[in-house]
Design a protein around this motif. Structure first.
Motif, PDB file in Angstrom:
ATOM      1  N   VAL A  50     -40.123 -17.317   5.958  1.00 34.47           N
ATOM      2  CA  VAL A  50     -40.505 -16.125   5.362  1.00 34.47           C
ATOM      3  C   VAL A  50     -39.723 -16.234   3.981  1.00 34.47           C
ATOM      4  O   VAL A  50     -40.305 -15.769   2.878  1.00 34.47           O
ATOM      5  CB  VAL A  50     -39.718 -14.888   6.016  1.00 34.47           C
ATOM      6  CG1 VAL A  50     -39.871 -13.687   5.244  1.00 34.47           C
ATOM      7  CG2 VAL A  50     -40.653 -14.620   7.262  1.00 34.47           C
ATOM      8  N   THR A  53     -41.493 -18.287   1.131  1.00 37.02           N
ATOM      9  CA  THR A  53     -43.154 -17.395   0.788  1.00 37.02           C
ATOM     10  C   THR A  53     -42.686 -16.802  -0.765  1.00 37.02           C
ATOM     11  O   THR A  53     -41.894 -16.277  -0.993  1.00 37.02           O
ATOM     12  CB  THR A  53     -43.466 -16.342   1.731  1.00 37.02           C
ATOM     13  OG1 THR A  53     -43.497 -17.011   3.046  1.00 37.02           O
ATOM     14  CG2 THR A  53     -44.802 -15.616   1.575  1.00 37.02           C
ATOM     15  N   LYS A  55     -42.762 -14.425  -3.513  1.00 35.25           N
ATOM     16  CA  LYS A  55     -42.509 -13.213  -3.760  1.00 35.25           C
ATOM     17  C   LYS A  55     -42.977 -12.488  -5.195  1.00 35.25           C
ATOM     18  O   LYS A  55     -42.716 -13.167  -6.118  1.00 35.25           O
ATOM     19  CB  LYS A  55     -41.094 -12.835  -3.468  1.00 35.25           C
ATOM     20  CG  LYS A  55     -40.263 -13.351  -2.302  1.00 35.25           C
ATOM     21  CD  LYS A  55     -40.718 -12.748  -1.053  1.00 35.25           C
ATOM     22  CE  LYS A  55     -40.150 -13.180   0.044  1.00 35.25           C
ATOM     23  NZ  LYS A  55     -40.254 -14.552   0.598  1.00 35.25           N
ATOM     24  N   ARG A  56     -43.445 -11.459  -4.978  1.00 37.21           N
ATOM     25  CA  ARG A  56     -43.686 -10.989  -6.382  1.00 37.21           C
ATOM     26  C   ARG A  56     -42.716  -9.875  -7.062  1.00 37.21           C
ATOM     27  O   ARG A  56     -42.762  -9.938  -8.272  1.00 37.21           O
ATOM     28  CB  ARG A  56     -44.866  -9.773  -6.084  1.00 37.21           C
ATOM     29  CG  ARG A  56     -46.365 -10.380  -5.591  1.00 37.21           C
ATOM     30  CD  ARG A  56     -47.451  -9.453  -5.361  1.00 37.21           C
ATOM     31  NE  ARG A  56     -46.837  -8.460  -4.291  1.00 37.21           N
ATOM     32  CZ  ARG A  56     -46.986  -7.151  -4.344  1.00 37.21           C
ATOM     33  NH1 ARG A  56     -47.281  -6.348  -5.227  1.00 37.21           N
ATOM     34  NH2 ARG A  56     -46.514  -6.517  -3.169  1.00 37.21           N
ATOM     35  N   PRO A  60     -38.226  -8.318  -1.750  1.00 30.83           N
ATOM     36  CA  PRO A  60     -39.560  -8.279  -1.072  1.00 30.83           C
ATOM     37  C   PRO A  60     -39.799  -6.965  -0.443  1.00 30.83           C
ATOM     38  O   PRO A  60     -39.055  -6.689  -0.071  1.00 30.83           O
ATOM     39  CB  PRO A  60     -39.466  -9.463   0.010  1.00 30.83           C
ATOM     40  CG  PRO A  60     -37.874  -9.813   0.184  1.00 30.83           C
ATOM     41  CD  PRO A  60     -37.267  -9.340  -0.835  1.00 30.83           C
ATOM     42  N   ASP A  61     -41.256  -6.729  -0.745  1.00 33.65           N
ATOM     43  CA  ASP A  61     -41.851  -5.491  -0.028  1.00 33.65           C
ATOM     44  C   ASP A  61     -42.013  -5.912   1.540  1.00 33.65           C
ATOM     45  O   ASP A  61     -41.869  -6.880   1.764  1.00 33.65           O
ATOM     46  CB  ASP A  61     -42.859  -4.864  -0.529  1.00 33.65           C
ATOM     47  CG  ASP A  61     -44.154  -5.911  -0.724  1.00 33.65           C
ATOM     48  OD1 ASP A  61     -44.218  -6.662  -0.180  1.00 33.65           O
ATOM     49  OD2 ASP A  61     -45.003  -5.290  -1.682  1.00 33.65           O
ATOM     50  N   SER A  63     -44.969  -6.070   3.114  1.00 30.94           N
ATOM     51  CA  SER A  63     -46.085  -7.055   3.348  1.00 30.94           C
ATOM     52  C   SER A  63     -45.488  -8.460   3.013  1.00 30.94           C
ATOM     53  O   SER A  63     -45.948  -9.479   3.647  1.00 30.94           O
ATOM     54  CB  SER A  63     -47.070  -6.578   2.478  1.00 30.94           C
ATOM     55  OG  SER A  63     -46.867  -6.773   1.293  1.00 30.94           O
ATOM     56  N   GLU A  64     -44.427  -8.518   2.034  1.00 29.18           N
ATOM     57  CA  GLU A  64     -44.083 -10.135   1.925  1.00 29.18           C
ATOM     58  C   GLU A  64     -43.003 -10.343   3.087  1.00 29.18           C
ATOM     59  O   GLU A  64     -42.500 -11.674   2.882  1.00 29.18           O
ATOM     60  CB  GLU A  64     -43.305  -9.981   0.530  1.00 29.18           C
ATOM     61  CG  GLU A  64     -44.232 -10.015  -0.586  1.00 29.18           C
ATOM     62  CD  GLU A  64     -43.825  -9.622  -2.069  1.00 29.18           C
ATOM     63  OE1 GLU A  64     -44.352  -9.926  -2.960  1.00 29.18           O
ATOM     64  OE2 GLU A  64     -42.330  -9.256  -1.942  1.00 29.18           O
ATOM     65  N   VAL A  65     -42.716  -9.617   3.712  1.00 29.16           N
ATOM     66  CA  VAL A  65     -41.716 -10.064   5.006  1.00 29.16           C
ATOM     67  C   VAL A  65     -42.583 -10.063   6.246  1.00 29.16           C
ATOM     68  O   VAL A  65     -42.492 -11.101   7.022  1.00 29.16           O
ATOM     69  CB  VAL A  65     -40.599  -8.880   5.052  1.00 29.16           C
ATOM     70  CG1 VAL A  65     -39.566  -9.407   6.328  1.00 29.16           C
ATOM     71  CG2 VAL A  65     -39.626  -9.265   3.989  1.00 29.16           C
ATOM     72  N   PRO A  68     -45.797 -12.873   6.603  1.00 25.25           N
ATOM     73  CA  PRO A  68     -45.387 -14.217   6.903  1.00 25.25           C
ATOM     74  C   PRO A  68     -44.752 -14.410   8.178  1.00 25.25           C
ATOM     75  O   PRO A  68     -45.103 -15.478   9.013  1.00 25.25           O
ATOM     76  CB  PRO A  68     -44.450 -14.646   5.649  1.00 25.25           C
ATOM     77  CG  PRO A  68     -44.437 -13.838   4.754  1.00 25.25           C
ATOM     78  CD  PRO A  68     -45.156 -12.545   5.359  1.00 25.25           C
TER      79      PRO A  68
END
Length: 148
Positions: A50, A53, A55-56, A60-61, A63-65, A68
Motif C-alpha cells: 500500500v 502504490t 498517491k495523488r 492518501p484518500d 481509495s488509495e488505501v 491496493p
C-alpha cells in the motif's frame, strides 16, 4: 499480522513523513471501511504494498488505501481448501423388530403422549356471525321478499 491501528500509524509515517500525526488522524477515519478485511490482511508485506502504490494527494484518500490493500489480500490470502463430501456408511440391514419390541415401544409412546398431550375439553361451537340467529333469520326473510 499486526493491529490495524498500528498498521495505519505505520502507513501514515511511511506515506507522510513530514506530518505523520496529521496523516494518522486522517487515516484513522478509514478504520470502519476496512472492517470487512480480516486481521490477517494487515501485515508488513501489505503495508509495503500500500505504501509503494502511487498517491495523488499528500495524505492518501480511502481509495488509495483500500483498493491496493484489497488487491494485495486477494493475491496473498491463504488458499481455500474444499471439504470433501462425507463417505456414505454401508449399514448392515437391521433385523425386523419382534412383537414384544413393538408392544414395548407402543406402551412407551402411549405413556409419553398421555403425559404431554393437552386435555381436550368440549367447546361451544363458534358462530361465524356475531348477530343472534333470530336477527339473521329476519334479515334472510327480508332479502327473500325483496328478491321475489
Amino acid at each position: 499480522m499486526m493491529d490495524r491501528v498500528k498498521w495505519l500509524g505505520m502507513l501514515a509515517k511511511l506515506g507522510t513523513p513530514a506530518d505523520p500525526v496529521k496523516a494518522f488522524l486522517a487515516l484513522e477515519a478509514y478504520l470502519p471501511f476496512l472492517a470487512a478485511l480480516p486481521n490477517e490482511a494487515f501485515t508488513l508485506a501489505s503495508l509495503e504494498h500500500v505504501a509503494m502504490t502511487p498517491k495523488r494527494l499528500h495524505i492518501p484518500d480511502l481509495s488509495e488505501v483500500k483498493a491496493p490493500l484489497l488487491a494485495w489480500w486477494r493475491d496473498n490470502r491463504p488458499a481455500r481448501t474444499a471439504l470433501s463430501a462425507p463417505v456414505a456408511k454401508h449399514e448392515q440391514p437391521r433385523a425386523e423388530p419382534t412383537a414384544a419390541e413393538r408392544e414395548a415401544v407402543a406402551r412407551t409412546m402411549r405413556t409419553y403422549l398421555g403425559q404431554v398431550a393437552p386435555v381436550v375439553t368440549e367447546r361451544a361451537p363458534v358462530r361465524a356471525h356475531p348477530a343472534p340467529p333470530t336477527v339473521l333469520a329476519e334479515a334472510r326473510a327480508r332479502l327473500a321478499r325483496g328478491r321475489g
